[in-house]
Design an enzyme around this catalytic site. Structure first.
Site, short mmCIF file in Angstrom:
data_model
loop_
_atom_site.label_atom_id
_atom_site.label_comp_id
_atom_site.label_asym_id
_atom_site.label_seq_id
_atom_site.Cartn_x
_atom_site.Cartn_y
_atom_site.Cartn_z
N LYS A 39 47.77 41.14 -55.22
CA LYS A 39 46.76 41.26 -54.16
C LYS A 39 47.23 42.25 -53.09
CE LYS A 39 44.91 36.54 -54.32
NZ LYS A 39 43.50 36.89 -54.59
N ARG A 89 41.07 29.87 -62.96
CA ARG A 89 40.33 29.43 -64.16
C ARG A 89 41.30 29.16 -65.31
NH1 ARG A 89 36.81 34.79 -63.91
NH2 ARG A 89 37.24 34.40 -61.71
#
Ligand code: BES
Ligand code: MN
Ligand code: ZN
Length: 493
Positions: A271, A345
């Site tokens: 990130k 996920r």
């Protein structure tokens, strides 16, 4: 510490601070709580007459009785229009009153009677006040060992039983939410997956829940290659934490599943640095599950509830999963990891597979899953998607009641195409469009067509911009009160 519920009039309360929640007063109406007014030398009456307090929502006024009787301070807080007073108005007024009541002391709360459910009104007052007093100062060396607040709720005798039930439920929900806040606020170097498991164990021991923690070895034996691919780049091993309430209740099972990334750097798909520190909050879904389990135990809800926390740290270490790697989940499905930052996920996939062994009548997962949900709904509502419309409708209502609101987004096969893999069954990203929906489509592949609801709480889990009982608290505890209310209603049906 438990809230005392007392069938006492405010002028006779033994307290340092008397909090009075008042709706907007009609012109020329009698001064409310006349005896308290008398005893304070007409303080309430003069505040109202001078226009220093009207009962508007958000309004608060501290009054100081001349001889310190019947209390050192009387705090008035506004509930707004009498016809619009609902649970949220009470929570907000109580929270604002709590700010004006410090430092911690003995506080008695009185409320001008409002139409509606006495139990829920009492509950809201307790929740609002308790959450309003929450501070996160664990690492502030100048934060003195804070004295505890001693709270009592004043009621008339007719409503005492309802108020007691409400106070109990409010205490449990607020304590659960504060536990979730403490866990959420803890920085990544303190709350590793191992530390998280220890905290969960401690909560379970204190609450009479059973707790099991699976190691990476045990997860490997179960075939959880998807979850384990996330922790590969970290020196901190992943943990799967299973908390269980009401095993013998012979009631339908509800599984609560939480995303528990104690820190999410993005992994190799690193990130950008701006606000990366906020990724300590990436376990807030799991924190809500732990907080809700504590409340479910405290209220001894007649349901079988299993809380499953999938905890890992997403780091770009030398063993980290690389873009393009293919991993296999517990149900045998293969996944191309095209972006290691879509890791939530991946851990949820195996946790959802694991939930199936309980043959649940419903699975609810909570996750700070996508930035896209913040774009879609901002910081006021969580995204909700799932396969059980009745449960989603019930969650919507519980969300309105608790003001932990959810907004449904669609699931549809047309969105699913984005998640099909080129070389494997699935891929873990689905392109720029509809990121919250495609993430949920991915999860659906691991639910085996069970009744399932997914709550994407990325926008609401921290830095709440508006609610007075959440503002400034960092982690909001979102989900605990929602789940508790939903499960209470489900247990009662
Ligand atoms: N933890 C983040 C989602 C998130 C974003 C939470 C902002 C709170 C605030 C998640 O793991 C993530 O990085 N999601 C990616 C997915 C993308 C790579 C498909 C995102 O939303 O950008
Ligand atoms: Mn991520
Ligand atoms: Zn994440």
């Amino acid at each position: 510490m438990a809230v005392k519920v007392e069938a006492t009039a405010p002028q006779s309360a033994k307290a340092d601070v008397i909090v009075v929640l008042l709706p907007k007063q009609k012109k020329g109406a009698r001064v409310p709580f006349g005896k308290l007014d008398q005893k304070t030398g007409g303080l309430l009456g003069s505040a109202l007459a001078a226009g220093a307090f009207s009962g508007k929502a958000g309004e608060v006024r501290s009054l100081l009785p001349a001889d310190g009787k019947p209390a050192k301070r009387v705090v008035l807080a506004g509930l707004g229009n009498p016809d619009d007073v609902n649970e949220e108005a009470i929570r907000r007024a109580a929270a604002i009153a709590s700010r004006a009541s410090g430092p911690p002391s003995r506080v008695a709360i009185a409320m001008q009677s409002v139409p509606g459910h006495a139990k829920r009104a009492a509950e809201a007052a307790v929740v609002g006040f308790r959450l309003g007093t929450y501070r996160w100062n664990r690492f502030k060396s100048d934060a003195k060992k804070a004295k505890p607040w001693r709270l009592s709720l004043l009621t008339d005798a007719r409503k005492a039983a309802a108020a007691r039930a409400g106070a109990k439920s409010g205490e449990a929900a607020a304590a659960g939410a504060m536990l979730a806040r403490d866990l959420g606020n803890a920085p990544g170097n303190y709350l590793t997956p191992t530390a998280f498991a220890k905290e969960a164990r401690q909560m379970c021991r204190a609450s009479g829940l059973t707790c099991r923690v699976l190691s990476e070895k045990q997860m490997g034996d179960l075939g959880m290659g998807s979850l384990l691919s996330v922790s590969r780049g970290s020196a901190e091993p992943a943990k799967l934490i299973i908390m269980e309430h009401g095993k013998k209740a012979k009631r339908p099972t509800v599984c609560l599943v939480g995303k528990g990334l104690t820190f999410d750097t993005g992994g190799i798909s690193l990130k950008p640095p701006t606000e990366m520190d906020k990724m300590r909050y990436d376990m807030c879904g799991s924190a809500a599950v732990v907080g809700a389990m504590q409340a479910v135990a405290a209220l001894n809800l007649p349901l079988h509830v299993v809380g499953i926390v999938a905890s890992a740290e997403n780091m770009p270490g030398s063993k980290a999963t690389k873009p393009g790697d293919i991993v296999t989940a517990m149900n045998g499905k293969t996944i191309e990891v095209l972006n290691t930052d879509a890791e939530g996920r991946l851990v949820l996939a195996d946790a959802l597979c694991y939930a199936q062994r309980y043959k649940p009548s419903l699975v609810i997962d909570l996750a700070t899953l996508t930035g896209a949900v913040v774009v879609a709904l901002g910081k006021h509502m969580a995204g909700m998607l799932g396969t059980d419309q009745k449960a989603m409708d019930a969650l919507s209502s519980a969300g309105v009641a608790t003001h932990e609101r959810v907004w449904q987004l669609p699931l549809d096969d047309d969105y699913d195409k984005a998640m099909r893999g080129r070389s494997a069954d699935l891929q873990n990203i689905g392109g720029r469009n509809a990121g919250t929906i495609t993430a949920a489509q991915f999860l659906k592949h691991f639910t085996d067509d069970l009744a399932w609801v997914h709550l994407d709480i990325a926008g609401v889990a921290y830095d709440d911009p508006s609610r007075p009982y959440a503002k400034g608290a960092g982690a909001s505890g979102f989900g605990v009160r929602l789940l508790v209310r939903f499960l209470q209603e489900r247990a009662a049906r």
